[in-house]
Scaffold this motif. Sequence first.
Motif, PDB file in Angstrom:
ATOM      1  N   ILE A 222     122.414  77.250  54.256  1.00  0.00           N
ATOM      2  CA  ILE A 222     123.660  76.500  54.754  1.00  0.00           C
ATOM      3  C   ILE A 222     123.449  75.038  54.548  1.00  0.00           C
ATOM      4  CG2 ILE A 222     124.375  75.682  57.215  1.00  0.00           C
ATOM      5  CD1 ILE A 222     123.600  78.320  58.466  1.00  0.00           C
ATOM      6  N   ILE A 223     122.213  74.570  54.485  1.00  0.00           N
ATOM      7  CA  ILE A 223     121.893  72.975  54.084  1.00  0.00           C
ATOM      8  C   ILE A 223     122.221  72.823  52.840  1.00  0.00           C
ATOM      9  CG2 ILE A 223     120.059  71.709  53.627  1.00  0.00           C
ATOM     10  CD1 ILE A 223     118.546  72.543  55.974  1.00  0.00           C
TER      11      ILE A 223
ATOM     12  N   LEU B 266     126.217  72.743  53.068  1.00  0.00           N
ATOM     13  CA  LEU B 266     126.526  71.218  53.518  1.00  0.00           C
ATOM     14  C   LEU B 266     126.405  70.096  52.609  1.00  0.00           C
ATOM     15  CD1 LEU B 266     125.129  71.768  57.323  1.00  0.00           C
ATOM     16  CD2 LEU B 266     127.430  71.687  56.587  1.00  0.00           C
ATOM     17  N   ARG B 267     125.479  70.371  51.965  1.00  0.00           N
ATOM     18  CA  ARG B 267     125.088  69.049  51.124  1.00  0.00           C
ATOM     19  C   ARG B 267     126.153  68.994  49.989  1.00  0.00           C
ATOM     20  NH1 ARG B 267     119.288  67.870  48.959  1.00  0.00           N
ATOM     21  NH2 ARG B 267     119.383  66.280  50.657  1.00  0.00           N
TER      22      ARG B 267
ATOM     23  N   GLY C  81     129.349  67.934  51.951  1.00  0.00           N
ATOM     24  CA  GLY C  81     128.908  66.260  52.540  1.00  0.00           C
ATOM     25  C   GLY C  81     129.128  65.414  51.268  1.00  0.00           C
ATOM     26  N   LEU C  82     128.458  65.631  49.997  1.00  0.00           N
ATOM     27  CA  LEU C  82     128.674  64.809  49.002  1.00  0.00           C
ATOM     28  C   LEU C  82     129.941  64.639  48.644  1.00  0.00           C
ATOM     29  CD1 LEU C  82     125.304  65.586  47.249  1.00  0.00           C
ATOM     30  CD2 LEU C  82     125.760  63.336  48.293  1.00  0.00           C
TER      31      LEU C  82
ATOM     32  N   PHE D  66     132.757  64.795  50.127  1.00  0.00           N
ATOM     33  CA  PHE D  66     133.503  64.055  51.095  1.00  0.00           C
ATOM     34  C   PHE D  66     133.075  62.389  51.118  1.00  0.00           C
ATOM     35  CE2 PHE D  66     132.701  61.808  55.216  1.00  0.00           C
ATOM     36  CZ  PHE D  66     134.343  61.682  55.609  1.00  0.00           C
ATOM     37  N   PHE D  67     131.757  62.207  50.676  1.00  0.00           N
ATOM     38  CA  PHE D  67     131.455  60.766  50.795  1.00  0.00           C
ATOM     39  C   PHE D  67     131.919  60.098  49.328  1.00  0.00           C
ATOM     40  CE2 PHE D  67     128.597  61.255  54.488  1.00  0.00           C
ATOM     41  CZ  PHE D  67     128.795  59.870  54.924  1.00  0.00           C
ATOM     42  N   ILE D  68     131.780  60.967  48.271  1.00  0.00           N
ATOM     43  CA  ILE D  68     132.012  60.334  47.060  1.00  0.00           C
ATOM     44  C   ILE D  68     133.756  60.245  46.965  1.00  0.00           C
ATOM     45  CG2 ILE D  68     132.467  60.878  44.418  1.00  0.00           C
ATOM     46  CD1 ILE D  68     130.047  62.638  44.980  1.00  0.00           C
TER      47      ILE D  68
ATOM     48  N   ILE E 138     135.762  59.345  49.773  1.00  0.00           N
ATOM     49  CA  ILE E 138     136.071  58.470  50.663  1.00  0.00           C
ATOM     50  C   ILE E 138     135.498  57.051  50.096  1.00  0.00           C
ATOM     51  CG2 ILE E 138     136.145  59.569  52.832  1.00  0.00           C
ATOM     52  CD1 ILE E 138     133.736  58.084  53.518  1.00  0.00           C
ATOM     53  N   VAL E 139     134.419  57.027  49.485  1.00  0.00           N
ATOM     54  CA  VAL E 139     133.745  55.802  48.913  1.00  0.00           C
ATOM     55  C   VAL E 139     134.605  55.182  47.659  1.00  0.00           C
ATOM     56  CG1 VAL E 139     131.871  54.768  47.969  1.00  0.00           C
ATOM     57  CG2 VAL E 139     131.528  55.962  50.043  1.00  0.00           C
ATOM     58  N   ALA E 140     134.833  56.203  46.638  1.00  0.00           N
ATOM     59  CA  ALA E 140     135.018  55.974  45.483  1.00  0.00           C
ATOM     60  C   ALA E 140     136.782  55.726  45.233  1.00  0.00           C
ATOM     61  CB  ALA E 140     134.891  56.760  44.323  1.00  0.00           C
ATOM     62  N   PHE E 141     137.451  56.615  46.342  1.00  0.00           N
ATOM     63  CA  PHE E 141     139.057  56.427  46.034  1.00  0.00           C
ATOM     64  C   PHE E 141     139.395  54.904  46.120  1.00  0.00           C
ATOM     65  CE2 PHE E 141     143.405  56.713  47.589  1.00  0.00           C
ATOM     66  CZ  PHE E 141     143.894  57.284  46.506  1.00  0.00           C
ATOM     67  N   PRO E 142     139.013  54.236  47.124  1.00  0.00           N
ATOM     68  CA  PRO E 142     139.810  52.976  47.271  1.00  0.00           C
ATOM     69  C   PRO E 142     139.585  52.008  46.110  1.00  0.00           C
ATOM     70  CG  PRO E 142     138.793  53.444  49.339  1.00  0.00           C
ATOM     71  CD  PRO E 142     138.333  54.589  48.248  1.00  0.00           C
ATOM     72  N   PHE E 143     138.273  52.265  45.483  1.00  0.00           N
ATOM     73  CA  PHE E 143     138.228  51.261  44.231  1.00  0.00           C
ATOM     74  C   PHE E 143     138.870  52.031  43.027  1.00  0.00           C
ATOM     75  CE2 PHE E 143     134.077  50.724  46.803  1.00  0.00           C
ATOM     76  CZ  PHE E 143     134.223  49.374  46.690  1.00  0.00           C
TER      77      PHE E 143
END
Lengths: 282, 312
Positions: A10-11, A14-15, A18-19, A21-23, A25-30
């Motif tokens: 499961i972990i 999830l990893r 999660g990764l 998702f974060f990549i 939301i962080v990278a898209f605006p740039f």
Amino acid sequence: MSQEYLERTIIRILRVVGLTFFIIIVAFPFYWMIVSSFKSLGEILLKPANLGLDIRKIDFHAYYEVLFEHGFLQYISNSVYVSIVTVILSVTLATVGGYAVTRLRFRGRELMSYSILLIYMFPAIVLVIPLYVMFSRMGLRDSINLLILVYLAQTLPVALYMLRSYFQTLPPEMEHAGLIDGCSRLGVIWRIVIPLSAPALASVALYTFMIAWNEFLFAFMFLDTPEKFTLSRGVVQLAESVHLSKQLVMAASVMVTIPILVLFLFFERRLVRGLTAGAMKG
Amino acid sequence: MKRREPTFLDQEARLAFWMLFPTFTVVLAFVIFPVIWNLWLSFKPVSLGDLRGISLFKFNLTLDNFRKVFGDQEFGPVLLTTLIYTIAGSALSMLLGLMAALLVHGEFPGRGLMRGLFISPYIAPVVAVTFTWSFILDPQLGVLNWFAVDKGLLAQPIPFLSQRWWDLDLLGVKVRMPLALTSVIVFEGWRYFPFAFLFILARLQAIPDALYQAASVDGAGPFRRFYHITLPQLSTVLSTLFLFRFIWTFNKFDDIFLLTRGQAGTKVLTIRVYDYAFGEFNIGASSAVAMVLFGVLSIFLIIYFRWIVKEE
């Protein structure tokens, strides 16, 4: 299948989720900032949902316009000047001051160390109106050099605190040897402390550069004359004057962002140390 | 009587004085003095037009500014918005920071790159990221809206940053969501999670492996190990982080100003400082709001130094 194995699976899932998702939301605006800056106005207006960039249609016009028609060449040089002078002054004064607080004995030393931290918590919005009133009255407000002094006051406490923490880890024996051999205190700082503190000084310099380069509020409130604008101030001016031409605002944003991100990529570890040691206000 | 020769310690103290003198002067002129000057202004009837006059130094002190600020119909709602923005923004940035730290903790290829990427929202200039987000969320030209409309996820674009309320129909239950405020809070979470991320990651790496091994031997799975070891080990850093984020978000001006200018239900106290000064030309009232902010900050700093610093 054991509990342990199930949970590990499961972990792992999830990893990955999660990764991703974060990549995104962080990278898209740039990504979007850069991609849009290479589009034409027509492209922006007609295909707002086009996520990609057609290599054959790459358009440098936004950069040309922003640099030569909207005064950004001047803003870049102003920002470079403001940031570099702030860094030089801040690092110099913080080195001398940090050394005094660490090695010299005087009354009020403890109090000094505590108040440094306190001062760094004072929010800019509380300082900006009284400073505005004061310098408007004195007729000094619209000045780049005044802005440098404000940035110095914003960065010095943290810079001094960071250097103090570092100097405390240096062995004092070498400095004693220097003093016995006839070096003055300033000579000791120059010949012994500074060479030993290169990594800490680099962290402080990066941190100070970042604060001065990114600062918006004081530049916005103090500067009236476009020839004196810093980049941040210039971007706001540009965004207020163009409504549809988002490619211009994005090109200008890329110009403010790239230097700081490049510096950061080169010196990531150093900067992270600076951020966690002093903790950046923001 | 003979003058006392300066001792070695006297000389040292004098040297220290001169070495700290420039720093001290700059901080005095640009931090301490403005705070005192602000206190003075908050008790005076000063307008933006008076700045050139002599009346700035007259002893015509009054409580009118504070009466005006607290008596303003908007004061209650603005304070409520400020609290919602501060608490939700701090909580969201910490939650995202905790998630990111747990994801990056441990060994895997590309970890350093990931860490670098995750910090970029925090170090990028505020003007660049706010304008980029405004563009992404724009109802006319924004990629998010048009992408969702194109794919049939939305019937029409949503003005994320310019509409106060959004009526939602959740399985028959009608909910009114403060749209612009939520967008600003989400931005806050996005921009400041790296701050929490860095500190939580540093703390995670300091937890001794022996604790986990012992728990493993006792038969605790990864989830129980997280709940019984990781979380308690993080409790101090989490509470300190929340306090710091609370203080800074409470005093945050740039982000909301650049995203919405305080329109559509996002007016917080810091925006009020600006509005009084440059919208109503009332420097006195503006300074009074700044004093309110400063008062709240002081309370939190006292809490911090009393409890948290002492415990450490």
